[in-house]
Design a protein around this motif. Structure first.
Motif, PDB file in Angstrom:
ATOM      1  N   VAL A 403       0.815  -1.216   0.000  1.00 26.15           N
ATOM      2  CA  VAL A 403       0.000   0.000   0.000  1.00 26.15           C
ATOM      3  C   VAL A 403       0.849   1.268   0.000  1.00 26.15           C
ATOM      4  O   VAL A 403       0.503   2.254  -0.651  1.00 26.15           O
ATOM      5  CB  VAL A 403      -0.953  -0.006   1.213  1.00 26.15           C
ATOM      6  CG1 VAL A 403      -1.695   1.316   1.337  1.00 26.15           C
ATOM      7  CG2 VAL A 403      -1.938  -1.156   1.089  1.00 26.15           C
ATOM      8  N   VAL A 458       0.490   0.312  -5.898  1.00 28.64           N
ATOM      9  CA  VAL A 458      -0.633   1.085  -5.381  1.00 28.64           C
ATOM     10  C   VAL A 458      -0.125   2.280  -4.580  1.00 28.64           C
ATOM     11  O   VAL A 458      -0.762   3.336  -4.532  1.00 28.64           O
ATOM     12  CB  VAL A 458      -1.535   0.189  -4.507  1.00 28.64           C
ATOM     13  CG1 VAL A 458      -2.683   0.982  -3.900  1.00 28.64           C
ATOM     14  CG2 VAL A 458      -2.073  -0.975  -5.325  1.00 28.64           C
ATOM     15  N   ASN A 462      -1.438   6.238  -4.292  1.00 30.47           N
ATOM     16  CA  ASN A 462      -1.778   6.931  -3.052  1.00 30.47           C
ATOM     17  C   ASN A 462      -1.034   8.255  -2.935  1.00 30.47           C
ATOM     18  O   ASN A 462      -1.612   9.285  -2.566  1.00 30.47           O
ATOM     19  CB  ASN A 462      -1.438   6.044  -1.851  1.00 30.47           C
ATOM     20  CG  ASN A 462      -2.352   4.844  -1.739  1.00 30.47           C
ATOM     21  OD1 ASN A 462      -3.486   4.875  -2.201  1.00 30.47           O
ATOM     22  ND2 ASN A 462      -1.872   3.773  -1.148  1.00 30.47           N
ATOM     23  N   ASN A 492      -7.603   1.823   1.001  1.00 38.12           N
ATOM     24  CA  ASN A 492      -6.277   1.213   0.880  1.00 38.12           C
ATOM     25  C   ASN A 492      -5.599   1.033   2.229  1.00 38.12           C
ATOM     26  O   ASN A 492      -5.099  -0.056   2.545  1.00 38.12           O
ATOM     27  CB  ASN A 492      -5.395   2.055  -0.039  1.00 38.12           C
ATOM     28  CG  ASN A 492      -5.817   1.953  -1.494  1.00 38.12           C
ATOM     29  OD1 ASN A 492      -6.558   1.051  -1.878  1.00 38.12           O
ATOM     30  ND2 ASN A 492      -5.358   2.884  -2.314  1.00 38.12           N
ATOM     31  N   PHE A 507      -6.667  -4.721  -4.107  1.00 34.40           N
ATOM     32  CA  PHE A 507      -6.525  -3.309  -4.453  1.00 34.40           C
ATOM     33  C   PHE A 507      -6.663  -3.054  -5.953  1.00 34.40           C
ATOM     34  O   PHE A 507      -6.336  -1.966  -6.425  1.00 34.40           O
ATOM     35  CB  PHE A 507      -5.154  -2.803  -3.975  1.00 34.40           C
ATOM     36  CG  PHE A 507      -4.904  -3.042  -2.514  1.00 34.40           C
ATOM     37  CD1 PHE A 507      -5.414  -2.188  -1.556  1.00 34.40           C
ATOM     38  CD2 PHE A 507      -4.187  -4.156  -2.088  1.00 34.40           C
ATOM     39  CE1 PHE A 507      -5.200  -2.413  -0.202  1.00 34.40           C
ATOM     40  CE2 PHE A 507      -3.963  -4.397  -0.742  1.00 34.40           C
ATOM     41  CZ  PHE A 507      -4.474  -3.521   0.210  1.00 34.40           C
ATOM     42  N   ASN A 510      -8.199   0.173  -7.749  1.00 35.83           N
ATOM     43  CA  ASN A 510      -7.410   1.400  -7.864  1.00 35.83           C
ATOM     44  C   ASN A 510      -7.006   1.671  -9.301  1.00 35.83           C
ATOM     45  O   ASN A 510      -7.024   2.813  -9.770  1.00 35.83           O
ATOM     46  CB  ASN A 510      -6.135   1.296  -7.023  1.00 35.83           C
ATOM     47  CG  ASN A 510      -6.377   1.484  -5.542  1.00 35.83           C
ATOM     48  OD1 ASN A 510      -6.231   2.575  -4.999  1.00 35.83           O
ATOM     49  ND2 ASN A 510      -6.760   0.411  -4.862  1.00 35.83           N
TER      50      ASN A 510
END
Length: 536
Positions: A403, A458, A462, A492, A507, A510
């Motif tokens: 993440v 991911v 973010n 997330n 995830f 996303n």
């Protein structure tokens, strides 16, 4: 004497300073974690100058982005609607189906994991369990099985649903006057992403969640483009509420995405459509309650046990790393608990840093966790943190790096990379080994190059989402653009705390909503927008 303009300038600079400070701190945290995991000579001080430099870079980027706009608010109708529909819905739908069905031909009749086989068995026997979301089993297993009479229809039905949702998003973006080049980039990124053509070969709930998340982002585009007035039409409110409820029911943790989306609409457009937004929330709750109540009762849905071993996966990963790397540091009670799950030799042979799943499935270790309870496991985790901090933190960072990290040595793609097609009872598999080989070669080539950063990490999404939202918030009073990143970040980082292993597929959504969300964040905003609710 200070003028109103001077006061506004001071507020903008203050917001900008806050955003840059937060981004700098977040950058430092990422670098610190990276060095903790992968650098032999761990020196946290090295991260400070790099983080400060990134803060200045973020400031410069925000200065630049204050002038960047993509499209403008408009949901015009009339003669152009037909051409827009043909070019930006029908054509993307055709292209998407062509690409995905080509991949399906290589893996026919699809790739079924143990979870998928469990859901298929439920659909065939009509004996349902909420271990996997029942609504997902009904819509994506039972329905195509009843309609076409063969399990070979399950994956194609998923591919058609995904293609329709993707085409609808592209059509909605273009209808809201998103530039043609950006619509093309959005479509190509999604369909030529190796993760897409891999994960959609599985009939997983993660794919279903991505489909409904695409529809929700299309609705958000229309709500934002009309300054909330799109929800004034009752049918639109019903559609939005239904999709919020259904998306929530696609995964047990999907509420971490859908509830913040509802809050975003309530907070941003409370002055114009508070009543409609509140009704949407109430209807969504009613839909969820009806499915979880009367529908489950009618279908005699079995409620699963061992939920605690699922939600405590992160704690067990941290404890597993401590007992594997430094058992001598742990207190007797913690060690005794861990050795009731597996022996020392079993921990050594089965545990992989960052994955409690390996031990749980190899030794059926969920039972001791259930017996201990949440409070006691949390206490054991705290004890391990005090007694073996490095090993415990190492387990946490390795698992959570899916993440927050923007570059690691972990092969997350292997968790979704399809193998050979799965034999199904009554279905003659005709998957093409040669096509599978060529697809694997292409994927490996992409993963080996710089594109892997856009297709696998991911954490990069973010960071970019927060930075882009902050750029708007720093220079303009556009709180809605800032809040747009909250639903994804909430899902997330919330899901990160519930992980038990390298479940990269959790995830996936996303990757399909990032560019549409980017359009929303960077769109041009204009006052006095004319809106025709009849324009879908």
């Amino acid at each position: 004497m200070r003028t109103k303009r001077d006061a506004l300038g001071i507020k903008c600079k203050l917001r900008l300073a806050i955003c840059c400070t937060i981004l700098t701190g977040y950058t430092f945290l990422i670098l610190w974690c990276q060095m903790f995991l992968y650098w032999n000579d761990f020196t946290p001080l090295l991260a400070i100058p790099v983080a400060i430099f990134s803060g200045f870079f973020a400031w410069a980027m925000m200065r630049k982005l204050q002038t960047v706009t993509i499209g403008k608010e408009d949901l015009s109708d009339g003669t152009r609607q037909k051409n827009v529909f043909l070019v930006w819905f029908v054509f993307p739908l055709f292209c998407s189906l062509t690409i995905l069905l080509f991949c399906f031909a290589a893996y026919y009749p699809g790739v079924f994991s143990p979870d998928s086989f469990n859901q298929l068995q439920q659909a065939e026997s009509s004996q349902y369990s909420d271990w996997h979301p029942v609504l997902h089993t009904l819509l994506f297993f039972t329905l195509p099985l009843k309609l076409f009479g063969t399990p070979a229809a399950i994956v194609p039905a998923q591919l058609v649903s995904f293609s329709l949702a993707e085409a609808y998003v592209i059509f909605t973006m273009r209808k809201a006057l998103c530039p043609k080049w950006f619509c093309c980039v959005t479509f190509c990124y999604t369909l030529f992403n190796p993760v897409t053509t891999a994960i959609l070969m599985y009939p997983w709930k993660d794919c279903a969640m991505a489909i409904f998340a695409l529809v929700l982002i299309a609705y958000l585009i229309q709500i934002a483009a009309s300054d909330g007035m799109w929800l004034k039409k009752p049918i639109h409110s019903i559609l939005f509420a239904t999709n919020l409820g259904v998306c929530t029911l696609m995964r047990h943790n999907a509420i971490l995405l859908t509830f913040p989306i509802l809050l975003f609409v309530l907070i941003t457009y409370r002055k114009r459509i508070l009543r409609q937004a509140a009704l949407v929330g109430v209807c969504s709750i009613v839909i969820i309650a009806c499915v979880k109540g009367p529908v489950y009762k009618l279908l005699r849905v079995e409620k699963p046990d061992r939920r605690q071993s699922e939600i405590l996966g992160m704690c067990m990963t941290m404890l597993g790393n401590a007992v594997t790397e430094a058992p001598e540091k742990l207190d007797d009670k913690t060690k005794s608990f861990l050795y009731t799950i597996a022996t020392s030799e079993e921990w050594e042979s089965n545990y992989v840093c960052g994955s409690w799943n390996n031990v749980k499935f190899a030794t059926d270790g969920g039972e001791p966790v259930e017996n201990a309870g949440v409070q006691q496991v949390l206490q054991y985790t705290w004890n391990a943190l005090r007694e073996a901090p490095k090993e415990t933190i190492d387990g946490f960072l390795t698992l959570s790096s899916m993440v927050w990290s923007v570059d690691t040595g972990l092969a997350w793609d292997q968790s979704i990379e399809p193998g050979e097609s799965t034999p199904l009872e009554g279905v003659k598999g005709t998957g093409q080994a040669y096509l599978c080989t060529q697809i694997h070669v292409l994927r490996n080539w992409i993963y080996a190059g710089p594109f892997r950063y856009a297709f696998l990490f991911v954490g990069l999404f973010n960071y970019l989402l927060f930075a882009l939202s902050a750029s708007k918030f720093g220079f303009h009073q556009e709180i809605d653009s800032f809040l747009l990143s909250v639903p994804i970040l909430c899902y997330n980082f919330g899901t990160m705390l519930l992980l038990s292993g390298f479940d990269f597929r959790f995830f996936y959504f996303n990757f399909v909503i990032f560019f549409p969300l980017l359009f929303l964040i960077l769109r041009r905003k204009e006052k006095n927008v004319s809106f025709n609710p009849s324009a879908n």
